[in-house]
Design a protein around this motif. Structure first.
Motif, PDB file in Angstrom:
ATOM      1  N   GLU A  44      47.670 -95.647  -9.900  1.00  0.00           N
ATOM      2  CA  GLU A  44      45.925 -96.589 -10.683  1.00  0.00           C
ATOM      3  C   GLU A  44      45.533 -95.950 -12.031  1.00  0.00           C
ATOM      4  N   LEU A  84      42.030-103.033 -10.209  1.00  0.00           N
ATOM      5  CA  LEU A  84      42.223-103.442  -8.803  1.00  0.00           C
ATOM      6  C   LEU A  84      42.147-102.996  -8.096  1.00  0.00           C
ATOM      7  N   PRO A  91      41.887-101.250  -3.242  1.00  0.00           N
ATOM      8  CA  PRO A  91      42.375-100.147  -4.024  1.00  0.00           C
ATOM      9  C   PRO A  91      43.762 -99.744  -3.160  1.00  0.00           C
ATOM     10  N   ASP A  92      44.145 -99.483  -3.324  1.00  0.00           N
ATOM     11  CA  ASP A  92      46.179 -99.086  -2.592  1.00  0.00           C
ATOM     12  C   ASP A  92      45.720 -98.787  -0.648  1.00  0.00           C
ATOM     13  N   GLN A 131      50.022-102.305  -7.397  1.00  0.00           N
ATOM     14  CA  GLN A 131      49.143-102.304  -6.294  1.00  0.00           C
ATOM     15  C   GLN A 131      49.463-101.987  -4.712  1.00  0.00           C
TER      16      GLN A 131
END
Ligand code: DGT
Ligand code: CA
Ligand code: CA
Length: 567
Positions: A194, A502, A505-506, A540
């Motif tokens: 990101e 985004l 988040p991942d 993402q």
């Protein structure tokens, strides 16, 4: 558990700060000695303390230090260091990371000019005052100026989306040069992280020095940091650092793998290689002196007994184990996306009319979209009233008649109020196909209850953490609990594609997937062009290990309707 190295680093940092403060040199030295003893010891201090070993039996460690080390092991902290950090201006502490500046010199500078910040330090380095201090030659001044710049830059991470255009432009620019065969942007950019710290570009070319000469003439280069035989570094006018590296064709795969990272992933790969009696570096995979692979990334992975791992997964979050056990995800792709469940129109704060959004969506080959304008909102202006929503629903019916190729779902983005209730009545919400819920105000305090309650009524939880990258941290909430409840209530978790959101988040995406949640990658578009932001959300989602089946807006319309219980 704290390691010897970490204990030593706390002690030596304390010594540095004491010295900056101008404390008694014997005291400073005692801390430094202790740091060295701990760092070089073959015994594990963590264990020694837990076993009750008397540390004063070790040479160089007296009663005070013994109790300090105990404190560090038991609490992970050291009160004396914390006091010093409060006492000494942070600018002076930052100066410690400048090459060539130790505590003694920092003290010297402070005594002479009362300098406490990096900006002031820069000023005195530039105006020639610093030269007057004993031991401060031109080389050191140069180092100081470079160091100040580096510290300032280290703080900035660029949004991935903000470097995309520049990165692709440099790629094109390099390809124009004669003899350039391959240009690839590795590093965190390739892993679609990101934010990126800098760009790492690899180039395969006949004559690197010529390419480098050409590279540093790129129109946005503000400063050439170095231009060497195989590596050049420049800064662009927006302060982005770009590294260019020459790579040979035979080593291209190994180099691409190495410089794509992440570092943590590379370390694991190297361990696997060692187990097989191999050595991996940026030039290739070797058995003894013999190179056995390195031309392509696939070759590198194969040599260490793995399949190809997508760059987005290379974070040492289980991807190697997944590959070895055959459960690597087949990551979601742009072509899989069939719709978008979150967008705004002129009914609230969007710039375009409903019909313009519909046309753009058809243009993107979407099979369905949801129109989700803001509800009236208690705290923020320009949301719709219930009456406005009713008239919007009529307009959607009219537009739907005109466009048969796409299903327009009737939706809304409601406010989750402080007590977890929504700002529109159940009665009006019943008229809708899809309810997107989000928190838009009052972010302080634990938000778990507020969200858990809202999950009873909404279909999609939008931008769940409410963070804005580089600007606002995520809300405080127990997301694991929230994900479990979302799973139980069939509430879809949004991956908001706005480049500075985004959100999720991942790491949260991966966690929620493991819990069994479903996701929607939404644009949250406020004009029709923003529908294309979805590509950032896809990045993402891929970093969060998502596959088609996890992402509701890649499903066929009939499955979406079933899942959302739309009638
Ligand atoms: P960034 O720039 O902070 O967003 O993150 P990266 O991942 O692009 O990191 P960067 O630019 O420092 O280095 C690029 C890649 O080079 C990194 O992902 C892995 C590789 N690399 C750099 N330093 C080391 C290292 O000390 N050991 C290993 N194994 N790999 C490294
Ligand atoms: Ca990088
Ligand atoms: Ca780099």
């Amino acid at each position: 558990m704290i390691t010897n190295k970490e204990i030593a680093s706390i002690l030596s940092k304390t010594a540095d700060l004491l010295e900056i403060k101008g404390e008694n040199p014997f005291k400073v030295r005692a801390y430094r000695n202790a740091a060295r003893i701990v760092e070089n010891s073959s015994k594990d201090f963590n264990k020694l303390v837990k076993e009750g070993f008397d540390l004063t039996r070790l040479p160089g460690i007296g009663k005070d230090l013994s109790s300090f080390i105990k404190e560090i092991v038991e609490t992970g902290k050291f009160h004396k260091l914390e006091e010093l950090q409060k006492e000494i201006p942070p600018g002076l502490v930052d100066m410690l990371s400048i090459e060539g500046l130790g505590p003694k010199r920092i003290r010297q500078i402070y005594d002479a000019f009362k300098v406490t910040s990096l900006d002031e330090l820069k000023k005195y380095a530039e105006n020639g005052e610093l030269d007057k201090l004993p031991g401060f030659g031109p080389k050191l001044i140069e180092k100081i100026l470079k160091g100040v710049k580096q510290i300032k830059k280290a703080g900035i991470r660029f949004l991935w989306a903000d470097v995309e255009e520049i990165a692709e432009d440099i790629r094109k620019y390099l390809f124009k040069f004669k003899g350039v065969e391959i240009v690839e942007i590795a590093g965190s950019y390739r892993r679609k992280k990101e934010t990126v710290g800098d760009l790492d570009i690899l180039v395969v070319a006949e004559d690197y020095p010529k390419v480098s000469e050409y590279f540093i003439k790129y129109k946005k280069v503000k400063e050439v940091h170095s231009a060497g035989l195989t590596r050049s570094t420049v800064f662009l006018d927006n302060d982005l650092q770009v590294d260019l590296r020459a790579v040979s064709k035979e080593s291209y795969g190994a180099a691409l793998h190495y410089f794509t990272g992440s570092k943590a992933h590379n370390i694991e790969i190297r361990k696997l290689a060692i187990e097989k009696g191999l050595k991996v570096n940026e030039y290739g995979v070797y058995r003894g002196d013999k190179r056995i692979a390195g031309k392509s990334e696939e070759e590198v992975y194969e040599a260490v007994g793995l399949c190809f791992i997508e760059p987005e997964l290379r974070e040492n979050r289980g991807e190697i184990e997944a590959c070895l056990n055959n459960y690597l995800p087949k990551l979601i792709r742009k072509e899989d996306i069939l719709g978008d469940f979150h967008m705004h129109t002129s009914y609230s704060d969007g710039a375009n009319y409903i019909e313009e959004m519909v046309k753009k969506a058809i243009n993107l080959n979407y099979k369905y979209i949801a129109i989700t304008d803001h509800s009236k909102r208690l705290k923020v202006a320009n949301g719709m009233s219930e009456e406005e929503l009713l008239s919007q629903l009529k307009e959607i019916d009219e537009i739907q008649k005109k466009y048969k190729e796409i299903k327009i779902l009737k939706g809304i983005e409601v406010d989750i109020l402080e007590d977890g209730s929504l700002d529109f009545s159940d009665e009006i919400l019943e008229k809708l196909d899809i309810i997107v819920g989000a928190i838009h105000y009052k972010f302080e305090g634990d938000q778990t209850k507020r969200i858990l309650k809202a999950l009873e009524k909404i279909d999609i939880l939008a931008h769940p953490t409410n963070r804005i990258i580089n600007k606002r941290s995520e809300i405080n909430a127990n997301f694991e609990e929230i994900f479990h409840k979302a799973k139980e209530k069939n509430v879809i978790l949004e991956i908001n594609s706005q480049p500075d959101r985004l959100d999720l988040p991942d790491t949260y995406i991966k966690m929620a997937k493991e819990i069994g949640c479903k996701f929607a990658i939404n644009s949250d578009a406020h004009n029709c062009n923003m529908l294309e932001y979805i590509k950032y959300g896809i990045n993402q989602a891929r970093r969060g290990w998502l596959e088609k089946e996890d992402v509701v807006n890649s499903w066929k319309l009939e499955d979406v309707i079933k899942f959302l219980k739309i009638h």
